[in-house]
Design a protein around this motif. Structure first.
Motif, PDB file in Angstrom:
ATOM      1  N   THR A 152      21.997 -17.510 -15.111  1.00 38.43           N
ATOM      2  CA  THR A 152      20.462 -17.741 -15.141  1.00 38.43           C
ATOM      3  C   THR A 152      20.546 -18.625 -13.857  1.00 38.43           C
ATOM      4  O   THR A 152      21.244 -19.762 -14.148  1.00 38.43           O
ATOM      5  CB  THR A 152      19.867 -18.291 -16.383  1.00 38.43           C
ATOM      6  N   ILE A 153      19.773 -18.553 -13.075  1.00 39.89           N
ATOM      7  CA  ILE A 153      19.478 -19.482 -11.773  1.00 39.89           C
ATOM      8  C   ILE A 153      18.231 -20.303 -12.037  1.00 39.89           C
ATOM      9  O   ILE A 153      17.317 -19.485 -12.441  1.00 39.89           O
ATOM     10  CB  ILE A 153      19.528 -18.884 -10.372  1.00 39.89           C
ATOM     11  N   SER A 154      18.201 -21.613 -11.904  1.00 45.41           N
ATOM     12  CA  SER A 154      16.874 -22.427 -12.214  1.00 45.41           C
ATOM     13  C   SER A 154      17.020 -23.395 -11.098  1.00 45.41           C
ATOM     14  O   SER A 154      17.984 -23.763 -10.696  1.00 45.41           O
ATOM     15  CB  SER A 154      16.680 -22.687 -13.439  1.00 45.41           C
ATOM     16  N   ARG A 155      15.709 -24.036 -10.915  1.00 47.08           N
ATOM     17  CA  ARG A 155      15.729 -25.335 -10.198  1.00 47.08           C
ATOM     18  C   ARG A 155      14.744 -26.232 -10.630  1.00 47.08           C
ATOM     19  O   ARG A 155      13.843 -25.990 -11.358  1.00 47.08           O
ATOM     20  CB  ARG A 155      15.220 -24.780  -8.801  1.00 47.08           C
ATOM     21  N   ASP A 156      14.854 -27.450 -10.377  1.00 46.86           N
ATOM     22  CA  ASP A 156      14.325 -28.663 -10.677  1.00 46.86           C
ATOM     23  C   ASP A 156      13.704 -29.309  -9.384  1.00 46.86           C
ATOM     24  O   ASP A 156      14.550 -30.182  -8.748  1.00 46.86           O
ATOM     25  CB  ASP A 156      14.769 -29.485 -11.573  1.00 46.86           C
ATOM     26  N   ASN A 157      12.604 -29.010  -8.914  1.00 42.88           N
ATOM     27  CA  ASN A 157      12.299 -29.693  -7.576  1.00 42.88           C
ATOM     28  C   ASN A 157      12.127 -31.304  -7.711  1.00 42.88           C
ATOM     29  O   ASN A 157      12.252 -31.816  -6.687  1.00 42.88           O
ATOM     30  CB  ASN A 157      10.947 -28.869  -6.955  1.00 42.88           C
ATOM     31  N   ALA A 158      11.742 -31.718  -8.803  1.00 35.83           N
ATOM     32  CA  ALA A 158      11.453 -33.208  -8.942  1.00 35.83           C
ATOM     33  C   ALA A 158      13.031 -33.794  -8.839  1.00 35.83           C
ATOM     34  O   ALA A 158      13.040 -34.895  -8.330  1.00 35.83           O
ATOM     35  CB  ALA A 158      10.945 -33.371 -10.277  1.00 35.83           C
ATOM     36  N   LYS A 159      14.008 -33.242  -9.170  1.00 36.81           N
ATOM     37  CA  LYS A 159      15.335 -33.801  -9.121  1.00 36.81           C
ATOM     38  C   LYS A 159      16.371 -33.267  -7.897  1.00 36.81           C
ATOM     39  O   LYS A 159      17.333 -33.538  -7.875  1.00 36.81           O
ATOM     40  CB  LYS A 159      16.036 -33.382 -10.351  1.00 36.81           C
ATOM     41  N   SER A 194      13.457 -18.506  -5.182  1.00 37.28           N
ATOM     42  CA  SER A 194      12.608 -18.830  -4.238  1.00 37.28           C
ATOM     43  C   SER A 194      12.323 -20.456  -4.319  1.00 37.28           C
ATOM     44  O   SER A 194      12.740 -21.018  -5.336  1.00 37.28           O
ATOM     45  CB  SER A 194      11.243 -17.835  -4.370  1.00 37.28           C
ATOM     46  N   SER A 195      11.579 -20.791  -3.406  1.00 36.09           N
ATOM     47  CA  SER A 195      11.431 -22.412  -3.256  1.00 36.09           C
ATOM     48  C   SER A 195      10.632 -22.838  -4.395  1.00 36.09           C
ATOM     49  O   SER A 195      10.832 -24.107  -4.785  1.00 36.09           O
ATOM     50  CB  SER A 195      10.674 -22.669  -1.917  1.00 36.09           C
ATOM     51  N   SER A 196       9.507 -22.094  -4.877  1.00 38.20           N
ATOM     52  CA  SER A 196       8.981 -22.478  -6.112  1.00 38.20           C
ATOM     53  C   SER A 196       9.306 -22.106  -7.492  1.00 38.20           C
ATOM     54  O   SER A 196       9.210 -22.658  -8.530  1.00 38.20           O
ATOM     55  CB  SER A 196       7.478 -21.749  -5.926  1.00 38.20           C
ATOM     56  N   GLY A 197      10.446 -21.179  -7.615  1.00 38.29           N
ATOM     57  CA  GLY A 197      11.256 -20.842  -8.580  1.00 38.29           C
ATOM     58  C   GLY A 197      10.539 -19.764  -9.154  1.00 38.29           C
ATOM     59  O   GLY A 197      11.179 -19.244 -10.317  1.00 38.29           O
ATOM     60  N   GLY A 198       9.474 -19.164  -8.774  1.00 42.31           N
ATOM     61  CA  GLY A 198       8.655 -17.975  -9.241  1.00 42.31           C
ATOM     62  C   GLY A 198       9.508 -16.732  -9.118  1.00 42.31           C
ATOM     63  O   GLY A 198       9.300 -15.716  -9.828  1.00 42.31           O
ATOM     64  N   SER A 199      10.356 -16.631  -8.367  1.00 49.01           N
ATOM     65  CA  SER A 199      11.093 -15.323  -7.841  1.00 49.01           C
ATOM     66  C   SER A 199      12.607 -15.643  -8.124  1.00 49.01           C
ATOM     67  O   SER A 199      13.183 -16.705  -7.247  1.00 49.01           O
ATOM     68  CB  SER A 199      10.656 -15.037  -6.832  1.00 49.01           C
ATOM     69  N   THR A 200      13.336 -14.759  -8.609  1.00 53.02           N
ATOM     70  CA  THR A 200      14.659 -15.121  -8.719  1.00 53.02           C
ATOM     71  C   THR A 200      15.472 -13.332  -8.475  1.00 53.02           C
ATOM     72  O   THR A 200      14.840 -12.417  -8.745  1.00 53.02           O
ATOM     73  CB  THR A 200      15.351 -15.581 -10.178  1.00 53.02           C
ATOM     74  N   LEU A 201      16.732 -13.362  -8.166  1.00 47.16           N
ATOM     75  CA  LEU A 201      17.507 -12.000  -8.086  1.00 47.16           C
ATOM     76  C   LEU A 201      18.903 -12.461  -8.409  1.00 47.16           C
ATOM     77  O   LEU A 201      19.311 -13.697  -8.129  1.00 47.16           O
ATOM     78  CB  LEU A 201      17.320 -11.658  -6.745  1.00 47.16           C
ATOM     79  N   TYR A 202      19.420 -11.517  -8.835  1.00 47.88           N
ATOM     80  CA  TYR A 202      20.864 -11.471  -9.450  1.00 47.88           C
ATOM     81  C   TYR A 202      21.557 -10.344  -8.794  1.00 47.88           C
ATOM     82  O   TYR A 202      21.382  -9.323  -8.647  1.00 47.88           O
ATOM     83  CB  TYR A 202      20.907 -11.619 -10.782  1.00 47.88           C
ATOM     84  N   ALA A 203      22.966 -10.743  -8.462  1.00 50.68           N
ATOM     85  CA  ALA A 203      23.878  -9.610  -8.577  1.00 50.68           C
ATOM     86  C   ALA A 203      23.899  -8.802  -9.680  1.00 50.68           C
ATOM     87  O   ALA A 203      24.069  -9.167 -10.703  1.00 50.68           O
ATOM     88  CB  ALA A 203      25.454 -10.026  -8.079  1.00 50.68           C
ATOM     89  N   ASP A 204      24.435  -7.566  -9.580  1.00 55.60           N
ATOM     90  CA  ASP A 204      24.286  -6.767 -10.910  1.00 55.60           C
ATOM     91  C   ASP A 204      25.584  -7.019 -11.635  1.00 55.60           C
ATOM     92  O   ASP A 204      25.300  -7.012 -12.904  1.00 55.60           O
ATOM     93  CB  ASP A 204      24.623  -5.158 -10.363  1.00 55.60           C
ATOM     94  N   SER A 205      26.718  -7.682 -11.220  1.00 55.63           N
ATOM     95  CA  SER A 205      27.537  -7.979 -11.944  1.00 55.63           C
ATOM     96  C   SER A 205      27.499  -9.103 -13.071  1.00 55.63           C
ATOM     97  O   SER A 205      27.821  -9.304 -13.887  1.00 55.63           O
ATOM     98  CB  SER A 205      28.832  -8.343 -11.324  1.00 55.63           C
ATOM     99  N   VAL A 206      26.371  -9.842 -12.912  1.00 54.91           N
ATOM    100  CA  VAL A 206      26.087 -11.115 -13.515  1.00 54.91           C
ATOM    101  C   VAL A 206      24.615 -11.042 -14.287  1.00 54.91           C
ATOM    102  O   VAL A 206      24.449 -11.912 -15.169  1.00 54.91           O
ATOM    103  CB  VAL A 206      26.037 -12.399 -12.946  1.00 54.91           C
ATOM    104  N   THR A 219      12.465 -32.598   1.057  1.00 54.10           N
ATOM    105  CA  THR A 219      11.663 -31.291   1.312  1.00 54.10           C
ATOM    106  C   THR A 219      12.249 -30.132   0.447  1.00 54.10           C
ATOM    107  O   THR A 219      12.348 -29.118   0.947  1.00 54.10           O
ATOM    108  CB  THR A 219      11.319 -30.828   2.743  1.00 54.10           C
ATOM    109  N   PHE A 220      13.242 -30.564  -0.627  1.00 55.24           N
ATOM    110  CA  PHE A 220      13.642 -29.628  -1.320  1.00 55.24           C
ATOM    111  C   PHE A 220      12.873 -28.447  -1.820  1.00 55.24           C
ATOM    112  O   PHE A 220      13.416 -27.305  -1.859  1.00 55.24           O
ATOM    113  CB  PHE A 220      14.724 -30.108  -2.540  1.00 55.24           C
ATOM    114  N   SER A 221      11.661 -28.807  -2.086  1.00 58.68           N
ATOM    115  CA  SER A 221      10.971 -27.699  -2.513  1.00 58.68           C
ATOM    116  C   SER A 221      10.558 -26.691  -1.685  1.00 58.68           C
ATOM    117  O   SER A 221       9.750 -25.540  -2.006  1.00 58.68           O
ATOM    118  CB  SER A 221       9.662 -28.280  -3.178  1.00 58.68           C
TER     119      SER A 221
END
Length: 127
Positions: A69-76, A52-64, A28-30
């Motif tokens: 870049t954060i990303s996800r591969d729900n199939a993996k 987010s669980s779908s990957g459609g929303s991201t947020l970052y600390a100001d320092s980075v 249930t990673f997704s």
């Protein structure tokens, strides 16, 4: 429940790049919101990025922002953190974290918003 295992840490020179991976167990990673945190010696564990669980929303600390870049591969069952233009102040232990998306309305910005944690991976940036 989900188990998280980080990899990809190491030593990199300032200005270099590194990609961290976090592999999650379970089917249930997704359905999990994911985050990357870091903790330097003597400091608090702070959010680096979240997705987010779908990957459609991201947020970052100001320092980075603009460097990481954060990303996800729900199939993996994997979430990544691409780190570019590394700075010595990025040196820390980096942790992967997860929380079920039914528990939160948005990507949490604080560590108390996450239920599951990996063991961490050391990243050292030399000047």
């Amino acid at each position: 429940q989900v188990q998280l295992v980080e990899s990809g840490g190491g030593l990199v020179q300032a200005g270099g790049s590194l990609r961290l991976s976090c592999a999650a167990s379970g089917r249930t990673f997704s359905s999990y919101v994911m985050g990357w945190f870091r903790q330097a010696p003597g400091k608090e564990r702070d959010l680096v990025a979240g997705i987010s669980s779908s990957g459609g929303s991201t947020l970052y600390a100001d320092s980075v922002k603009g460097r990481f870049t954060i990303s996800r591969d729900n199939a993996k069952n994997t979430v990544y953190l691409q780190m570019n233009s590394r700075k010595p102040e990025d040196t820390a232990v980096y942790y992967c974290a997860a929380v079920p998306n039914v528990v939160v309305r948005a990507v949490p910005r604080v560590k108390d918003g996450y239920d599951y944690w990996g063991q961490g991976t050391q990243v050292t940036v030399s000047s």
